[in-house]
Write a protein that holds these residues in place. Structure first.
Motif, PDB file in Angstrom:
ATOM      1  N   ASP A  34      38.173  38.315  35.185  1.00 21.19           N
ATOM      2  CA  ASP A  34      38.272  39.394  34.305  1.00 21.19           C
ATOM      3  C   ASP A  34      39.412  38.925  33.744  1.00 21.19           C
ATOM      4  N   ASP A  35      39.244  38.581  32.652  1.00 19.16           N
ATOM      5  CA  ASP A  35      39.403  37.625  31.337  1.00 19.16           C
ATOM      6  C   ASP A  35      39.257  36.207  31.506  1.00 19.16           C
ATOM      7  N   GLN A  63      38.619  37.517  26.336  1.00 19.30           N
ATOM      8  CA  GLN A  63      38.585  39.117  26.985  1.00 19.30           C
ATOM      9  C   GLN A  63      37.264  38.887  27.563  1.00 19.30           C
ATOM     10  N   SER A 103      35.118  41.511  30.792  1.00 24.45           N
ATOM     11  CA  SER A 103      35.043  41.824  32.311  1.00 24.45           C
ATOM     12  C   SER A 103      34.733  41.046  33.211  1.00 24.45           C
ATOM     13  N   GLU A 145      45.280  37.105  32.091  1.00 24.50           N
ATOM     14  CA  GLU A 145      44.870  38.729  32.161  1.00 24.50           C
ATOM     15  C   GLU A 145      45.352  39.402  30.981  1.00 24.50           C
ATOM     16  N   ASN A 146      44.302  40.047  30.388  1.00 27.04           N
ATOM     17  CA  ASN A 146      44.795  41.035  29.321  1.00 27.04           C
ATOM     18  C   ASN A 146      45.024  42.259  29.712  1.00 27.04           C
ATOM     19  N   THR A 147      44.185  43.048  29.993  1.00 25.31           N
ATOM     20  CA  THR A 147      44.353  44.406  30.412  1.00 25.31           C
ATOM     21  C   THR A 147      43.324  44.676  31.643  1.00 25.31           C
ATOM     22  N   GLY A 148      43.129  45.839  32.106  1.00 22.96           N
ATOM     23  CA  GLY A 148      42.490  46.285  33.162  1.00 22.96           C
ATOM     24  C   GLY A 148      42.619  45.553  34.148  1.00 22.96           C
ATOM     25  N   ASN A 208      49.310  44.206  37.228  1.00 21.37           N
ATOM     26  CA  ASN A 208      50.240  44.143  35.991  1.00 21.37           C
ATOM     27  C   ASN A 208      48.997  43.506  34.816  1.00 21.37           C
ATOM     28  N   ASP A 209      49.476  43.595  33.624  1.00 22.10           N
ATOM     29  CA  ASP A 209      48.788  43.182  32.529  1.00 22.10           C
ATOM     30  C   ASP A 209      49.571  41.856  31.740  1.00 22.10           C
ATOM     31  N   GLY A 210      48.862  41.038  31.033  1.00 23.62           N
ATOM     32  CA  GLY A 210      49.283  40.341  29.829  1.00 23.62           C
ATOM     33  C   GLY A 210      50.099  39.044  30.563  1.00 23.62           C
ATOM     34  N   ALA A 262      42.618  42.692  37.387  1.00 26.69           N
ATOM     35  CA  ALA A 262      42.794  41.342  37.361  1.00 26.69           C
ATOM     36  C   ALA A 262      42.031  40.722  38.352  1.00 26.69           C
TER      37      ALA A 262
END
Length: 111
Positions: free
Chosen positions: A27-28, A45, A47, A71-74, A1-3, A76
């Motif tokens: 990773d974020d 943000q 990597s 976690e933003n995107t990509g 999941n993101d966000g 986690a």
């Protein structure tokens, strides 16, 4: 999941007296407080990146610890490690050195 954002709170038992190096890999964004002192503040943000912060603790004493992560995107990823004394590489903190924090309402947040 993101966000999403998550926060872990509890107590950490010092494994030795002296400088303890805490390391996060995330990773974020990540923030880490030990003994109510902000020692890692990388709320952005990124990597998967490792960051360190150092604090002086006393062996056998319990200290408050709080880890915030977003976690933003990509991918986690959120890891918490430490090293002390003559250790060359950081290790994941053993579970017997961590205790959950329980609120007055009986809710617990576990590592």
């Amino acid at each position: 999941n993101d966000g999403f954002t998550i926060e872990w709170t509890g107590l950490v038992k010092a494994p030795a007296t002296g400088s303890i190096v805490f390391e996060t890999t995330s990773d974020d964004g990540v923030r880490l407080w030990v003994d109510n002192t902000l020692i890692i503040d990388k709320w952005r943000q990124q990597s998967a990146t490792s960051w360190t912060g150092t604090i002086t603790l006393t062996e056998g004493e319990w200290y408050p610890i709080r880890l915030q992560y977003y976690e933003n995107t990509g991918l986690a990823t959120a890891k918490l490690l430490w090293k002390y004394g003559d250790m060359v590489n950081a290790e994941i903190i053993p579970s017997n050195y961590l205790l959950p924090y329980t609120t007055n309402y009986g809710n617990s947040c576990y590592f």
